[in-house]
Design an enzyme around this catalytic site. Structure first.
Site, PDB file in Angstrom:
ATOM      1  CG  HIS A   1     -13.455 -68.880  31.558  1.00 60.80           C
ATOM      2  ND1 HIS A   1     -14.162 -69.148  30.415  1.00 60.80           N
ATOM      3  CD2 HIS A   1     -14.365 -68.440  32.473  1.00 60.80           C
ATOM      4  CE1 HIS A   1     -15.439 -68.880  30.619  1.00 60.80           C
ATOM      5  NE2 HIS A   1     -15.591 -68.450  31.860  1.00 60.80           N
ATOM      6  CB  ALA A   2      -7.507 -69.704  33.904  1.00 61.01           C
TER       7      ALA A   2
ATOM      8  CB  CYS B   1     -20.241 -64.746  31.562  1.00 61.94           C
ATOM      9  SG  CYS B   1     -19.298 -65.457  30.207  1.00 61.94           S
TER      10      CYS B   1
ATOM     11  CB  THR C   1      -6.544 -72.980  36.102  1.00 60.56           C
ATOM     12  OG1 THR C   1      -6.405 -74.385  35.820  1.00 60.56           O
ATOM     13  CG2 THR C   1      -5.373 -72.246  35.476  1.00 60.56           C
TER      14      THR C   1
ATOM     15  N   GLY D   1     -10.144 -71.671  39.841  1.00 60.58           N
ATOM     16  CA  GLY D   1     -11.298 -70.788  39.725  1.00 60.58           C
ATOM     17  C   GLY D   1     -11.836 -70.280  41.039  1.00 60.58           C
TER      18      GLY D   1
ATOM     19  N   GLY E   1      -6.473 -67.064  36.378  1.00 58.73           N
ATOM     20  CA  GLY E   1      -7.930 -67.058  36.453  1.00 58.73           C
ATOM     21  C   GLY E   1      -8.479 -66.601  37.792  1.00 58.73           C
TER      22      GLY E   1
END
Length: 443
Positions: A10-11, A42, A110, A112, A278
């Protein structure tokens, strides 16, 4: 300017995409350990449950799209070391085994998070799986085909969603958690009681307040043993939480005790040439004003975008987060933002609460569902500090409204008189948000 980005979910994807557009002359390289980018973890339960039939929909970008922006994409490259003084990176190509070296002017971390795997006896047995990335999701789907008894350990969002998916697929499902109720980080007991009852009505075995002591089996897991007994099982999914992936920068930038990287309002770490965004870092938590570890996709994409905007010079501040989230299980819609009564007690924050039960629209309409809303506020300033809602009607957007209220410092008294529209298809003349404010005013 040479920019290196480590991680592209995501980030990372948000950071790379924005930087490529904002700084077309920059030399940008992204390192990603997996063979894909931008996977929506998700959505794992939706994929496992067959709601999402085409997994391509769980990716909102691709290596090809990122490369088309002029970014150098290095998939299946595992970064092994970062020399922050020399500004160099050492990475291993997971396909060839070759070591590659690179340098940077600016670095964006990023990386995670990764599922927590407690040191439980037998945890390395076959059919004990994690639920985080695309490969793991496919493994869960494959293993679940021949499993009738499935155990999920961990009653957070991913855990309860997987329980629903497995139960609806006709499996015998057991949910185990060391805490005495599900979703305890997001909702108070009066809300989780409703969700637990929904599981029980559908035959899900809840083993709450039980700690897993060991897993039994010869090569493949056959049982989960807790302090209260033995649960025979064919498959175990571990969903006990996440830890930030930050070992590359250990002792090189400031972190929280759990390893989450601290960043300022411009996404800068304590090293001025390193940015972070993130799940690997802590975020500004508006209800308390401090840093908290809240691994949510919404936080990640915002932070990645901010890192991109601020990497040359500080321009756009992070407004912080309330940790706003929502969930749909069976016929129940629920959401929360900010502090709950439970989390406030854990942080020793004194709050007051008001709870209202209202129909979401007039009872002369074909359907009119009950809404339970709980709003928390500070006793002295009366500023709203948190909220929770649950209903069989989808009124979860009300929590987004209350998230804005927390962020802007609105009081519970002001909430009583906010201008909301009325139309019988949607709501009551007095919106249930207004009614929570009015109830607090009269107390």
């Amino acid at each position: 300017m040479k920019i290196a980005v480590i991680g592209s979910t995501h980030a990372g994807t948000a950071a790379v995409t924005n930087m490529a557009q904002l700084y077309p002359d920059a030399d940008i390289t992204v390192y990603e350990r997996n063979d894909n980018v931008s996977f929506l973890s998700c959505g794992i339960a939706l994929y496992v449950g067959g709601v999402v039939e085409d997994p391509k929909g769980l990716f909102y970008s691709s290596p090809e799209k990122i490369a088309a922006l002029g970014v150098n994409v290095k998939l299946q490259h595992d970064v092994k070391n970062i020399d922050t003084e020399a500004k160099t990176i050492e990475a291993v190509n997971l396909i060839t085994g070759e070591t590659a070296y690179d340098r940077y002017d600016k670095l964006v971390m990023t990386t995670g998070s990764w599922p927590i795997t407690p040191p439980i006896e037998g945890i390395n047995l076959e059919n004990i799986l994690l639920a985080k990335n695309y490969t793991q999701a496919n493994t869960i789907i494959d293993k679940a085909k021949n499993a009738q008894n499935i155990t999920v350990v961990g009653a957070g969002y991913i855990g309860v969603e997987l329980v629903e998916a497995f139960q609806q697929a006709g499996k015998n499902v057991t949910l185990i958690d060391g805490v005495d109720r599900i979703l305890n980080k997001y909702l108070d007991k009066e809300f989780t009681d409703i969700v637990e009852e929904a599981f029980k009505e559908r035959g899900v075995a809840l083993r709450l307040g039980e700690k897993v002591e060991k897993f039994e089996g010869k090569d493949r897991v056959e049982a989960v043993v807790t302090g209260n007994g033995r649960v025979e099982t064919d498959l175990v999914i571990m969903c006990v939480g996440f830890r930030p992936n930050t070992s590359l920068l250990k002792d090189k930038v400031e972190m929280l005790d759990n390893g989450a990287i601290k960043v300022d309002e411009y996404m800068r770490t304590s090293d001025p040439d390193i940015f972070a965004a993130g799940d690997c870092c802590a975020v500004k938590y508006n209800p308390t004003g401090g840093h908290m570890y809240i691994p949510l996709a919404t936080n990640a994409v915002r932070m990645g975008t901010l890192a991109a905007r601020n990497i040359v010079e500080p321009t756009t501040k992070n407004v912080g987060t309330q940790g706003t989230s929502g969930l749909h299980l069976y016929d129940l819609f629920m959401a929360s933002t900010g502090l709950t009564e439970t989390s406030a007690a854990g942080m020793k924050v004194a709050i007051e609460n008001i709870t209202v039960n209202e129909h979401h629209r007039p009872e002369f309409m074909p359907t009119s569902e009950n809404v339970m809303l709980k709003v928390s506020y500070l006793p002295d300033s009366r500023k709203i500090i948190g909220a929770q809602v649950i209903s069989k009607a989808d009124v979860t957007q009300a929590i987004n409204t209350l998230s804005v209220c927390i962020q802007t410092g609105m009081t519970i008294d002001e909430l009583g008189f906010v201008d909301f529209f009325f139309q019988p298809h949607f709501n009551q003349p007095w919106n249930f948000l207004n009614k929570a404010g009015l109830a607090a005013v009269t107390t």
